[in-house]
Design an enzyme around this catalytic site. Structure first.
Site: not given
Ligand SMILES: [Zn+2]
Lengths: 385, 136
Positions: A333, A83, A207, A329, A209
């Site tokens: 993300h 990430c 958060s 959030k 997808i």
């Protein structure tokens, strides 16, 4: 070393973008950034991405995207750090320009997550963790964060409801960002009633997808002039920790976040008190608390106190605005793109182009992108020219 | 599942074989060949007792591929009495009764299977420490 500035930014809306492929997302962000910078060529393109191989069945993104945006022939690579891939690509671009190897570099973060079934995505995200000793026992990425949150609540005697302000603040700010995935405010009560994913982490701690792409254009600061658009990179620093949480000396201390932020403060010649806004890695609300502690904004066990009163002290007009465009959030993300979104948003704030979410008199902004549960942490500090 | 990869970790999964650092004495699990405490080579095998306590835990209500049929299950960070921490599933316990600090011991169980004709992966899970052992 040369000073480096950002002279162009671009981003796509974040969400379930079924009509856009990976390459189209990257195209839209890169072309927008090039137009914003007023450039028609570049020396190199660095692409931050985590999951294209797993979820889009496509690797080799450097050449793919360079060609697709009309830059065939230039140097181009994909950079992967889970990430943290987006900020890792920016860090590489920064090194190339600062070191004098390139003059004009485009950095793009892109992720396409929603084509794949949910179970595939859950498994793919777990690639950020230790395959042989964490994932093999059936843990998801959410579960790893749940282990941290449970321990935090136990060690510091904090109820789950104490984290609500992080989520409330993010959604409040998402409502003012036309590119955010979620643009409706939520209440602390809605936070507490959200469906459980892995106790104590519920849907409102996590958060979403999603898909998205963001891009920036880097040049030596000498070139940037003092025009409206230029924002200087005062610091770029990264650090690492063990992939597995169980291998860390102290699981509740994000050592790599501490190391990379300390390096960044030294490079920039600033302290946490000088930071006007902080785009932190709120992939889960526990990560907000741990990030604030590791970067020097709170003592151990007190990061969660920034969430008090619906996050009044972290709001746009608060003492330390965080997640100012919705954060992971609410903006969303798209994992490998997130680090570039964070920096694009800091640039929006420092240019005074953040609209209703504008932080007043924003001069110095920080972005911190985290790979995995804290194994790669990359910090950038930016300042208005 | 990758057969050779699972074969390589068999001593760890069946017997908790880690390492001991001959320089500073720290016990290491999972094995990593370089001591994380003093950064010296540490390749002397050392079998851990399998007793420890729950450091943190969560019960999963959605699972990665291959684990759906076992839902809901509880996973934990377990702090072993020799010092190292590891990640594992808990077993033989009601999820509502799990507590941080709860004493647990290792057992060997099925971790997952790859369909009817596929490989079955066995390895360590942890259960509440049985009374008879606390008495000795
Ligand atoms: Zn040692």
């Amino acid at each position: 070393m040369r000073d480096v500035s950002i002279i162009g930014i671009g981003q796509t809306p974040v969400g379930e973008l079924w009509d856009k492929s990976l390459r189209h997302l990257a195209h839209d962000a890169v072309v927008a950034a090039m137009r914003d910078a007023g450039i028609e060529r570049a020396d190199a393109l660095y692409v931050g991405n985590m999951l294209s191989g797993e979820l889009a069945e496509q690797e080799h993104l450097g050449a793919l995207i360079a060609d697709f945006v009309g830059l065939r022939g230039i140097e181009a690579f994909k950079i992967e750090a889970a990430c943290g891939s987006g900020a890792a690509a920016l860090r590489l671009g920064y090194m190339a320009v600062a070191g004098g190897l390139h003059d004009l570099v485009i950095v793009c973060g892109v992720e396409k997550m929603t084509d794949a079934p949910g179970a595939d995505t859950t498994s793919a995200l777990a690639l950020a963790a230790d395959q042989e000793y964490e994932v093999t026992h059936g843990l998801s990425f959410v579960a790893l964060n749940a282990l941290l949150m449970r321990r935090y609540m136990h060690e510091y005697n904090v109820p789950h409801s104490a984290f609500a302000g992080f989520s409330v603040n993010a959604h409040r700010n998402g409502a003012g960002n036309p590119n955010a995935m979620f643009q409706s405010p939520i209440t602390a009560a809605a936070y507490q009633q959200a469906a459980m994913i892995a106790d104590p982490i519920n849907l409102m701690d996590s958060s979403p997808i999603c898909d998205g792409a963001a891009a920036v254009v880097l040049v030596p600061s000498d070139w940037a002039g003092h025009g409206r658009g230029a924002v200087r990179i005062l610091a770029s620093a990264s650090a690492t920790d063990s992939l597995a949480i169980h291998d860390r000396r102290d699981p509740l201390f994000l050592e790599a976040a501490y190391l990379s932020s300390q390096k960044a403060y030294r490079q920039a010649g600033v302290t946490p008190a000088d930071i006007d806004l902080f785009e932190l890695h709120d992939a889960f609300s526990i990560m907000s608390a741990l990030s604030l502690e590791a970067t020097g904004f709170a003592r151990r066990g007190e990061g969660v106190r920034w969430a008090e009163d619906d996050g009044a002290r972290i709001a746009i007009d608060g003492e330390l605005p965080i997640s100012t465009m919705g954060g992971l959030k609410a903006r969303g993300h798209p994992v490998g793109a997130t680090g570039v979104y964070q920096v694009v948003e800091v640039v929006q704030q420092l240019r005074g182009e953040a609209g209703v979410n504008q932080v007043r008199d924003a001069r110095i902004g920080m972005a911190q992108n985290i790979g995995g549960s804290g194994a790669t942490v990359i910090t950038h500090i930016l300042a208005a020219e | 599942m990758r057969i050779a990869r699972n074969w390589r970790t068999r001593q760890q999964r069946y017997s908790l074989v880690g390492e001991v650092c001959t320089q500073c004495g720290h016990k290491i699990f999972p094995p990593r060949d370089v001591c994380p405490h003093c950064t010296q080579p540490a390749q002397l095998p050392y079998a851990l007792s399998g007793r420890g306590e729950v450091f943190s835990y969560t019960t999963m209500t959605s699972a990665p591929q291959g684990f759906e049929e076992y839902l809901p299950y509880t996973v934990a960070l377990v702090k072993l009495e020799e010092g190292p921490m590891l990640t594992a599933q808990l077993t033989d316990v009601d999820p509502d009764e799990v507590r941080i600090g709860m004493p647990v011991e290792m057992v060997t169980r099925k971790i997952r299977e790859d369909g009817e004709a596929g490989q079955i992966l066995y390895g360590y899970k942890f259960r509440p420490l049985l009374e008879r052992q606390t008495a000795t």
